[in-house]
Write a protein that holds these residues in place. Structure first.
Motif, short mmCIF file in Angstrom:
data_model
loop_
_atom_site.label_atom_id
_atom_site.label_comp_id
_atom_site.label_asym_id
_atom_site.label_seq_id
_atom_site.Cartn_x
_atom_site.Cartn_y
_atom_site.Cartn_z
N ILE A 1 -12.54 15.57 18.68
CA ILE A 1 -12.61 14.12 18.55
C ILE A 1 -11.21 13.60 18.26
CG2 ILE A 1 -13.59 12.19 17.26
CD1 ILE A 1 -15.96 13.94 16.63
N SER A 2 -10.71 12.72 19.10
CA SER A 2 -9.36 12.21 18.90
C SER A 2 -9.24 10.84 19.54
CB SER A 2 -8.33 13.17 19.53
OG SER A 2 -8.57 13.30 20.92
N GLY A 3 -8.01 10.30 19.51
CA GLY A 3 -7.74 9.04 20.17
C GLY A 3 -8.46 7.87 19.54
N PRO A 4 -8.78 6.82 20.35
CA PRO A 4 -9.41 5.61 19.84
C PRO A 4 -10.74 5.86 19.12
CG PRO A 4 -8.60 5.28 22.08
CD PRO A 4 -8.48 6.75 21.79
N VAL A 5 -11.51 6.83 19.60
CA VAL A 5 -12.80 7.12 18.97
C VAL A 5 -12.61 7.53 17.52
CG1 VAL A 5 -14.83 8.62 18.97
CG2 VAL A 5 -13.92 7.76 21.14
N ALA A 6 -11.70 8.46 17.29
CA ALA A 6 -11.42 8.92 15.93
C ALA A 6 -10.86 7.80 15.07
CB ALA A 6 -10.46 10.10 15.97
N TYR A 7 -9.98 6.98 15.66
CA TYR A 7 -9.32 5.93 14.90
C TYR A 7 -10.32 4.87 14.45
CZ TYR A 7 -6.36 1.98 13.73
OH TYR A 7 -5.78 0.92 13.09
N PHE A 8 -11.07 4.31 15.40
CA PHE A 8 -11.99 3.24 15.06
C PHE A 8 -13.16 3.74 14.22
CE2 PHE A 8 -9.88 1.28 18.77
CZ PHE A 8 -9.46 0.10 18.16
N SER A 9 -13.55 4.98 14.42
CA SER A 9 -14.60 5.56 13.59
C SER A 9 -14.13 5.66 12.15
CB SER A 9 -14.99 6.95 14.10
OG SER A 9 -15.54 6.88 15.39
N LEU B 1 -7.51 18.21 11.85
CA LEU B 1 -7.75 17.19 12.88
C LEU B 1 -6.45 16.55 13.35
CD1 LEU B 1 -10.88 15.46 11.30
CD2 LEU B 1 -10.85 16.94 13.32
N THR B 2 -5.33 17.01 12.83
CA THR B 2 -3.98 16.51 13.14
C THR B 2 -3.82 15.02 12.84
OG1 THR B 2 -4.39 16.05 15.50
CG2 THR B 2 -3.68 18.28 14.93
N LEU B 3 -4.57 14.52 11.85
CA LEU B 3 -4.38 13.14 11.42
C LEU B 3 -3.07 13.00 10.67
CD1 LEU B 3 -8.01 12.26 10.30
CD2 LEU B 3 -6.83 11.55 12.38
N TRP B 4 -2.64 14.08 10.03
CA TRP B 4 -1.27 14.18 9.54
C TRP B 4 -0.81 15.61 9.76
CZ3 TRP B 4 -2.58 12.51 3.87
CH2 TRP B 4 -3.35 13.49 3.25
N GLN B 5 0.48 15.78 9.89
CA GLN B 5 1.03 17.10 10.23
C GLN B 5 2.36 17.33 9.53
OE1 GLN B 5 0.90 16.24 14.56
NE2 GLN B 5 -0.13 18.21 14.76
N TRP B 6 2.57 18.57 9.13
CA TRP B 6 3.87 18.98 8.61
C TRP B 6 4.64 19.67 9.72
CZ3 TRP B 6 -0.21 18.03 5.66
CH2 TRP B 6 -0.01 17.47 4.39
N GLU B 7 5.96 19.48 9.72
CA GLU B 7 6.79 20.09 10.74
C GLU B 7 6.62 21.60 10.72
OE1 GLU B 7 11.42 20.30 10.93
OE2 GLU B 7 10.82 18.40 11.86
#
Length: 226
Positions: free
Chosen positions: A6-14, A131-137
């Motif tokens: 689940i990614s993109g607009p679906v994940a964001y608006f959800s 879910l890669t909503l945030w990531q560390w280098e």
């Protein structure tokens, strides 16, 4: 389809819808705790504070390390921290503050608030990283999260608790303000299960059960007092 797909607009608006629904009990509870003005002031102050803290952290890599939010979390302040952080953070803090008031007194309340908030990030941070909503280098050792990040969240929560304490004083904190926090913990525990992270799931489940039992006991006590 599993949750990692689940990614993109679906994940964001959800996520936006979930945050709005989850935040309602804490907003209502904050109004009942003090007043509309103080409740709004607290949410705004905490929201501005966390955006500033996250922006500084992203720009300097302190204290979290070098990390960034996913591009799917759009509408960012200064091109760094997404606006939904300002909405999601206050319910966690005031919920943790409620529990801290139950477990401690005086100068210990901000410390316990910071501890409970950090425990919340132990539950939600691995799922967000997965879910890669945030990531560390460079991914950290705790399910992709750097251990130093938890020190940063503790510091941030400690300062936030001082803000809440200044606005609410020493009076008893209403249980309603913690319901949003409980929902957040239970939700991210479920997400951890969905993405296959068993340890964060079990921690989240155990903490959710603990809070639920505490809610039930307090409700029964209140009914007996009536």
């Amino acid at each position: 389809m599993n949750l990692t797909q689940i990614s993109g607009p679906v994940a964001y608006f959800s996520s936006v819808i979930v945050l709005l629904v989850f935040a309602l009990p804490s907003i209502i509870g904050a109004i009942k705790q003090s007043s509309v003005f103080r409740a709004i002031s607290m949410f705004v102050i905490l929201g501005v504070f966390i955006i500033g803290f996250e922006t500084l952290a992203i720009k300097t890599s302190l204290p979290y390390g070098k990390f960034s939010y996913s591009d799917m979390l759009s509408f960012r302040f200064f091109g760094t921290a997404p606006w939904i952080v300002a909405l999601s953070y206050p319910p966690i803090i005031i919920g943790a503050f409620w529990l801290a008031r139950k477990m401690s007194i005086g100068v210990l309340v901000p410390i316990f608030t910071a501890l409970f908030t950090t425990l919340t990030y132990v539950i939600l941070a691995p799922a967000m990283a997965k879910l890669t909503l945030w990531q560390w280098e460079v991914p950290g050792r705790f399910f992709g999260v750097h251990l130093r990040s938890f020190i940063g969240w503790f510091i941030c929560a400690f300062i936030s608790a001082l803000i809440v304490k200044a606005l609410w004083g020493e009076g008893e904190t209403k249980r309603l303000v913690a319901y949003s926090w409980f929902a957040v913990i239970l939700f991210w525990a479920g997400v951890n299960l969905g993405v296959g992270l068993l340890i964060p799931f079990l921690i989240g489940l155990a903490f959710s059960v603990f809070l639920l039992v505490l809610f039930i006991r307090e409700r029964r006590r209140d009914k007996k007092a009536e």
